[in-house]
Design a protein around this motif. Structure first.
Motif, PDB file in Angstrom:
ATOM      1  N   TYR A  83      -0.059   5.328  -7.964  1.00  0.00           N
ATOM      2  CA  TYR A  83      -1.176   4.835  -7.502  1.00  0.00           C
ATOM      3  C   TYR A  83      -2.846   5.887  -7.180  1.00  0.00           C
ATOM      4  N   THR A  84      -4.122   5.839  -7.537  1.00  0.00           N
ATOM      5  CA  THR A  84      -4.928   6.187  -7.321  1.00  0.00           C
ATOM      6  C   THR A  84      -5.642   5.959  -7.152  1.00  0.00           C
ATOM      7  N   GLY A  85      -5.840   4.316  -7.344  1.00  0.00           N
ATOM      8  CA  GLY A  85      -7.157   3.454  -6.711  1.00  0.00           C
ATOM      9  C   GLY A  85      -6.787   2.953  -5.114  1.00  0.00           C
ATOM     10  N   SER A 131      -6.050  -4.658  -3.614  1.00  0.00           N
ATOM     11  CA  SER A 131      -6.786  -5.844  -4.484  1.00  0.00           C
ATOM     12  C   SER A 131      -5.858  -6.110  -6.178  1.00  0.00           C
ATOM     13  N   ALA A 132      -6.849  -7.117  -7.003  1.00  0.00           N
ATOM     14  CA  ALA A 132      -5.305  -7.290  -7.960  1.00  0.00           C
ATOM     15  C   ALA A 132      -5.339  -6.404  -8.774  1.00  0.00           C
ATOM     16  N   GLU A 133      -5.848  -4.999  -8.858  1.00  0.00           N
ATOM     17  CA  GLU A 133      -5.728  -3.891  -9.357  1.00  0.00           C
ATOM     18  C   GLU A 133      -4.337  -3.356  -9.123  1.00  0.00           C
ATOM     19  N   MET A 134      -4.605  -2.857  -7.845  1.00  0.00           N
ATOM     20  CA  MET A 134      -3.275  -2.554  -7.369  1.00  0.00           C
ATOM     21  C   MET A 134      -2.465  -2.843  -7.534  1.00  0.00           C
ATOM     22  N   ASN A 135      -2.652  -4.734  -7.137  1.00  0.00           N
ATOM     23  CA  ASN A 135      -0.930  -5.680  -7.303  1.00  0.00           C
ATOM     24  C   ASN A 135      -0.553  -5.668  -8.680  1.00  0.00           C
ATOM     25  N   VAL A 136      -1.312  -5.828  -9.968  1.00  0.00           N
ATOM     26  CA  VAL A 136      -1.161  -5.845 -10.864  1.00  0.00           C
ATOM     27  C   VAL A 136      -0.242  -4.692 -11.471  1.00  0.00           C
ATOM     28  N   LYS A 144       0.513  -1.319  -0.013  1.00  0.00           N
ATOM     29  CA  LYS A 144       0.068   0.217   0.337  1.00  0.00           C
ATOM     30  C   LYS A 144       1.216   1.368   0.019  1.00  0.00           C
ATOM     31  N   GLN A 145       1.415   1.728   0.916  1.00  0.00           N
ATOM     32  CA  GLN A 145       2.616   2.365   1.371  1.00  0.00           C
ATOM     33  C   GLN A 145       3.911   2.411  -0.482  1.00  0.00           C
ATOM     34  N   LEU A 146       3.917   1.642  -1.048  1.00  0.00           N
ATOM     35  CA  LEU A 146       4.673   1.393  -2.059  1.00  0.00           C
ATOM     36  C   LEU A 146       3.905   2.115  -3.404  1.00  0.00           C
TER      37      LEU A 146
END
Length: 87
Positions: free
Chosen positions: A52-54, A59-64, A44-46
């Protein structure tokens, strides 16, 4: 460093590990291989630091998105983990 060169370098490092890491698709495995904290809090911090704005929910979206960004940063730094990613 090109993406191909980076992937070859990472693959060589992965081959030396006891654990089978799916670094090509998994940000957690890529971070483990890069000796970075792969916990949700660290991701999350990274993600925030990289813009990242989501939703910061793992989530998969954040991780991808994060996987793509980390690969870009690694390529830009010649395959070495930049100091700002280690924080």
């Amino acid at each position: 460093m090109s993406r191909v060169e980076l992937e070859a370098m990472i693959e060589k490092t992965a081959a030396q590990q006891r654990e089978d890491l799916n670094w090509q698709e998994s940000i957690v495995d890529l971070m483990k291989l890069s000796k970075l904290d792969s916990s949700l809090g660290a991701r999350k911090q990274l993600a925030k630091e990289l813009g990242y704005t989501g939703a910061l929910d793992g989530s998969a979206e954040m991780n991808v998105w994060l996987h793509r960004q980390v690969m870009v940063k690694l390529a830009e730094s010649g395959g070495k983990v930049p100091e700002h990613l280690k924080a």
